[in-house]
Motif scaffolding. Structure first.
Motif, PDB file in Angstrom:
ATOM      1  N   UNK A 144       0.509  -1.498  -0.027  1.00 10.40           N
ATOM      2  CA  UNK A 144       0.431  -0.545  -0.226  1.00 10.40           C
ATOM      3  C   UNK A 144       0.754   1.635   0.053  1.00 10.40           C
ATOM      4  N   UNK A 145       0.275   2.178  -0.212  1.00 12.24           N
ATOM      5  CA  UNK A 145       0.932   3.795  -0.385  1.00 12.24           C
ATOM      6  C   UNK A 145       1.770   4.248   1.423  1.00 12.24           C
ATOM      7  N   UNK A 146       3.076   4.388   1.094  1.00 12.57           N
ATOM      8  CA  UNK A 146       3.744   4.557   2.042  1.00 12.57           C
ATOM      9  C   UNK A 146       4.476   6.160   2.755  1.00 12.57           C
ATOM     10  N   UNK A 147       4.422   6.538   3.297  1.00  8.67           N
ATOM     11  CA  UNK A 147       5.139   7.553   3.336  1.00  8.67           C
ATOM     12  C   UNK A 147       6.838   7.530   2.782  1.00  8.67           C
ATOM     13  N   UNK A 148       7.520   8.219   2.077  1.00  9.65           N
ATOM     14  CA  UNK A 148       8.741   7.423   1.708  1.00  9.65           C
ATOM     15  C   UNK A 148       9.476   7.533   2.900  1.00  9.65           C
ATOM     16  N   UNK A 149      10.594   6.025   2.914  1.00  9.84           N
ATOM     17  CA  UNK A 149      11.702   6.000   3.880  1.00  9.84           C
ATOM     18  C   UNK A 149      10.888   5.552   5.268  1.00  9.84           C
ATOM     19  N   UNK A 150       9.378   5.457   5.164  1.00  9.86           N
ATOM     20  CA  UNK A 150       9.077   5.296   6.745  1.00  9.86           C
ATOM     21  C   UNK A 150       8.782   4.141   6.722  1.00  9.86           C
ATOM     22  N   UNK A 151       7.801   3.486   5.905  1.00  9.91           N
ATOM     23  CA  UNK A 151       6.586   2.727   5.363  1.00  9.91           C
ATOM     24  C   UNK A 151       5.843   2.604   6.516  1.00  9.91           C
ATOM     25  N   UNK A 152       5.064   3.548   7.030  1.00 11.41           N
ATOM     26  CA  UNK A 152       3.681   4.177   7.233  1.00 11.41           C
ATOM     27  C   UNK A 152       2.877   4.251   6.739  1.00 11.41           C
ATOM     28  N   UNK A 153       1.696   4.078   6.361  1.00 13.96           N
ATOM     29  CA  UNK A 153       0.969   3.608   5.393  1.00 13.96           C
ATOM     30  C   UNK A 153       0.065   4.856   5.191  1.00 13.96           C
ATOM     31  N   UNK A 154       0.245   5.709   4.137  1.00 14.55           N
ATOM     32  CA  UNK A 154      -0.794   7.043   4.048  1.00 14.55           C
ATOM     33  C   UNK A 154      -2.009   7.163   4.430  1.00 14.55           C
ATOM     34  N   UNK A 155      -2.958   5.680   4.893  1.00 15.01           N
ATOM     35  CA  UNK A 155      -3.966   5.846   5.240  1.00 15.01           C
ATOM     36  C   UNK A 155      -4.506   5.666   6.157  1.00 15.01           C
ATOM     37  N   UNK A 156      -3.164   5.379   7.264  1.00 13.86           N
ATOM     38  CA  UNK A 156      -3.354   5.628   8.610  1.00 13.86           C
ATOM     39  C   UNK A 156      -3.058   7.301   8.682  1.00 13.86           C
ATOM     40  N   UNK A 157      -2.418   7.761   7.687  1.00 17.97           N
ATOM     41  CA  UNK A 157      -1.893   9.620   8.407  1.00 17.97           C
ATOM     42  C   UNK A 157      -3.070   9.983   8.124  1.00 17.97           C
ATOM     43  N   UNK A 158      -4.322   9.482   7.009  1.00 14.74           N
ATOM     44  CA  UNK A 158      -5.194  10.234   6.297  1.00 14.74           C
ATOM     45  C   UNK A 158      -6.372   9.951   7.385  1.00 14.74           C
ATOM     46  N   UNK A 159      -6.398   8.752   7.640  1.00 14.24           N
ATOM     47  CA  UNK A 159      -7.048   8.491   8.986  1.00 14.24           C
ATOM     48  C   UNK A 159      -7.288   9.287  10.117  1.00 14.24           C
ATOM     49  N   UNK A 160      -6.012   9.441  11.044  1.00  9.27           N
ATOM     50  CA  UNK A 160      -5.468  10.345  11.706  1.00  9.27           C
ATOM     51  C   UNK A 160      -6.558  11.966  11.504  1.00  9.27           C
ATOM     52  N   UNK A 161      -5.734  12.242  10.706  1.00  6.65           N
ATOM     53  CA  UNK A 161      -6.060  13.677   9.714  1.00  6.65           C
ATOM     54  C   UNK A 161      -7.329  13.498   9.664  1.00  6.65           C
ATOM     55  N   UNK A 162      -8.075  13.065   9.213  1.00  8.41           N
ATOM     56  CA  UNK A 162      -9.930  13.332   9.090  1.00  8.41           C
ATOM     57  C   UNK A 162     -10.397  13.155  10.995  1.00  8.41           C
ATOM     58  N   UNK A 163      -9.940  12.705  11.701  1.00  8.55           N
ATOM     59  CA  UNK A 163      -9.976  12.369  12.771  1.00  8.55           C
ATOM     60  C   UNK A 163      -9.708  13.403  13.680  1.00  8.55           C
TER      61      UNK A 163
END
Length: 193
Positions: A144-163
């Protein structure tokens, strides 16, 4: 009166196939990404893309050109490097001036064998510089798409942003620049539209 024959259950393999979801292989994702980048990112007409693919398959004997051929474009035609010459694949192999082409598809990383190993989706408008901030790599984040160099999935970041968390808070939490969080949100919202 004799007993009616009972219907035999499907063999286990057939039952499994009927209920399996069909998933794309990473190679199919790369082909779709390259095609989208050629079409949307560079504005090359589908007819020229089709001609270029057919030329590369026929003349260069490349079975899956969108994966194995490193296309370059000027926004009108597609070119491939053949024996040190830049060949216009959209125009049946006319030789082109190498210096005339600056824009190219540089958003795919290739391994030593010429196979695509990761792609960097476009995250900003066509007029803005396109950093390699979001990556799709089958070996990270379950493909799945991740933040480059981190392995953190984009969808997790966006869920937190939407929250309700701000990009600055997320950037601090993940120890990345705020621009990386902005690109993640932008890329997810682009996919949703």
């Amino acid at each position: 009166m004799g007993a009616e024959p009972q219907a035999q259950p499907l063999p286990r393999r057939a039952r499994r196939r009927r209920h399996e979801r069909r998933l794309l292989a990473f190679s199919h994702l790369v082909e779709a990404f390259v095609l989208a980048a050629i079409r949307r990112g560079h504005g090359v007409a589908l007819q020229r893309v089709r001609k270029a693919i057919q030329f590369v398959q026929r003349e260069l004997h490349v079975e899956r050109p969108l994966i194995h051929a490193k296309f370059k474009t000027d926004g009108v035609d597609l070119f491939v490097d053949q024996w040190g010459r830049l060949v216009n694949a959209s125009k049946d192999g006319q030789v082109a001036m190498r210096g005339a082409l600056e824009s190219s598809l540089k958003r795919v990383d290739w391994d030593r064998n010429g196979l695509a190993v990761r792609i960097f989706p476009l995250v900003r408008s066509a007029t803005d510089p396109q950093p390699k901030s979001i990556v799709i790599d089958p070996e990270r984040g379950f493909g799945r798409p991740t933040l480059a160099g981190t392995g953190v999935r984009v969808e997790i970041v966006v869920e937190r942003y939407r929250a309700g968390e701000s990009p600055a808070e997320l950037a601090t939490d993940y120890r990345v620049p705020v621009e990386l969080i902005d690109d993640a949100v932008r890329s997810e919202l682009r996919e949703a539209s």
